[in-house]
Design a protein around this motif. Sequence first.
Motif, PDB file in Angstrom:
ATOM      1  N   ASN A   1     -69.969 -12.910  59.091  1.00  0.00           N
ATOM      2  CA  ASN A   1     -69.047 -12.639  60.192  1.00  0.00           C
ATOM      3  C   ASN A   1     -67.610 -12.455  59.702  1.00  0.00           C
ATOM      4  O   ASN A   1     -66.667 -12.477  60.483  1.00  0.00           O
ATOM      5  CB  ASN A   1     -69.106 -13.768  61.214  1.00  0.00           C
ATOM      6  N   ARG A  36     -67.210 -21.052  48.364  1.00  0.00           N
ATOM      7  CA  ARG A  36     -67.072 -20.476  49.699  1.00  0.00           C
ATOM      8  C   ARG A  36     -68.017 -19.285  49.839  1.00  0.00           C
ATOM      9  O   ARG A  36     -68.002 -18.384  49.002  1.00  0.00           O
ATOM     10  CB  ARG A  36     -65.628 -20.049  49.939  1.00  0.00           C
ATOM     11  N   GLU A  46     -63.079 -29.522  56.070  1.00  0.00           N
ATOM     12  CA  GLU A  46     -62.022 -29.498  57.082  1.00  0.00           C
ATOM     13  C   GLU A  46     -61.433 -30.881  57.288  1.00  0.00           C
ATOM     14  O   GLU A  46     -60.216 -31.048  57.406  1.00  0.00           O
ATOM     15  CB  GLU A  46     -62.578 -28.942  58.396  1.00  0.00           C
ATOM     16  N   ASN A  93     -69.633 -16.182  52.326  1.00  0.00           N
ATOM     17  CA  ASN A  93     -69.458 -15.334  53.502  1.00  0.00           C
ATOM     18  C   ASN A  93     -70.753 -15.336  54.299  1.00  0.00           C
ATOM     19  O   ASN A  93     -71.803 -14.911  53.802  1.00  0.00           O
ATOM     20  CB  ASN A  93     -69.100 -13.910  53.068  1.00  0.00           C
ATOM     21  N   THR A 118     -68.711 -27.415  55.317  1.00  0.00           N
ATOM     22  CA  THR A 118     -67.475 -26.959  55.955  1.00  0.00           C
ATOM     23  C   THR A 118     -66.807 -28.065  56.776  1.00  0.00           C
ATOM     24  O   THR A 118     -65.595 -28.293  56.633  1.00  0.00           O
ATOM     25  CB  THR A 118     -67.738 -25.731  56.835  1.00  0.00           C
ATOM     26  N   LYS A 177     -66.046 -14.546  57.888  1.00  0.00           N
ATOM     27  CA  LYS A 177     -65.457 -15.854  57.629  1.00  0.00           C
ATOM     28  C   LYS A 177     -66.250 -16.584  56.543  1.00  0.00           C
ATOM     29  O   LYS A 177     -67.460 -16.421  56.446  1.00  0.00           O
ATOM     30  CB  LYS A 177     -65.423 -16.689  58.909  1.00  0.00           C
ATOM     31  N   TYR A 178     -65.550 -17.367  55.782  1.00  0.00           N
ATOM     32  CA  TYR A 178     -66.175 -18.119  54.696  1.00  0.00           C
ATOM     33  C   TYR A 178     -66.372 -19.574  55.113  1.00  0.00           C
ATOM     34  O   TYR A 178     -65.525 -20.163  55.788  1.00  0.00           O
ATOM     35  CB  TYR A 178     -65.319 -18.062  53.431  1.00  0.00           C
ATOM     36  N   SER A 179     -67.491 -20.113  54.699  1.00  0.00           N
ATOM     37  CA  SER A 179     -67.749 -21.534  54.917  1.00  0.00           C
ATOM     38  C   SER A 179     -67.988 -22.194  53.565  1.00  0.00           C
ATOM     39  O   SER A 179     -68.485 -21.564  52.622  1.00  0.00           O
ATOM     40  CB  SER A 179     -68.968 -21.740  55.823  1.00  0.00           C
ATOM     41  N   HIS A 233     -66.982 -16.001  47.689  1.00  0.00           N
ATOM     42  CA  HIS A 233     -65.547 -15.726  47.691  1.00  0.00           C
ATOM     43  C   HIS A 233     -65.112 -15.256  46.302  1.00  0.00           C
ATOM     44  O   HIS A 233     -65.534 -15.826  45.290  1.00  0.00           O
ATOM     45  CB  HIS A 233     -64.776 -16.994  48.073  1.00  0.00           C
TER      46      HIS A 233
END
Length: 258
Positions: free
Chosen positions: A43, A38, A79, A40, A75, A45-47, A11
């Motif tokens: 796809n 983070r 979350e 990539n 991740t 999206k970042y995890s 990121h």
Amino acid sequence: PQVIGVYSHVHPEDCAVLKQFVGQVKEGKATSLSKEVRINRGNGKYSWTSINVMVRDYRPQDGVIEMLCINYDITPLKETEQKLIIARDKAEELDRLKSAFLANMSHEIRTPLNAIVGFSSLLAYGESDLTKEDITEFTSLIEKNSQLLMVLISDILDLSKIESNTMEFNFCNISLHQVLNEIGSAQRMNMQKGVELLLDLPEQAIAIYTDPTRLNQVINNLVNNAIKFTSEGNIRIGYRPAASSRVKIFVEDTGTGM
């Protein structure tokens, strides 16, 4: 080139950490890094990934840095952490709102209590020349302020309604002349010395469809604040018809303001 390739997956806000680490390795100031960044995954999206890097060898003459990296996808943990932060902030906000609500309620309760005690005293110890109309008016004001007090106490005991946004309203047609006259009669007992309460009403009375108890609460709260910050002059309450079948209700004072 390999480092640049790594950067392309990180990121943009986290790249600076890696670039700083590589720079420190080249200067001989760092040999390891542990950081949450983070990544990539391809796809779009970042995890969140926990990277743990240890420098095995640095050969500046070849421009090579050998590193051992152990990475963990965190991740789900991030979350959960974010949900806990949101829940904590919400709990703190609810606690703040409860404290503010109770403080405001204690302020609002004084208005009907003062009216009840004041008019009761007039009836009990008033001069013998009180007319039948005076007694009827005082009794009516005592009853109305008793009802308002009951509603306020009910709200304090049932905070869950406010938290769940299920506060009940009872709408009916009311005369603003009557409402403001009653508020004025009750609030005159709360005026500081040297402060006059004035009613500024239009010649023709206007009826509106609203919850009279809640409207009383709002206006009384504004008047209470005006009383608090007005040491001389006057407090003026009234209303005027406005555009689009609306009504403008106002509370003005000569004090310092809220």
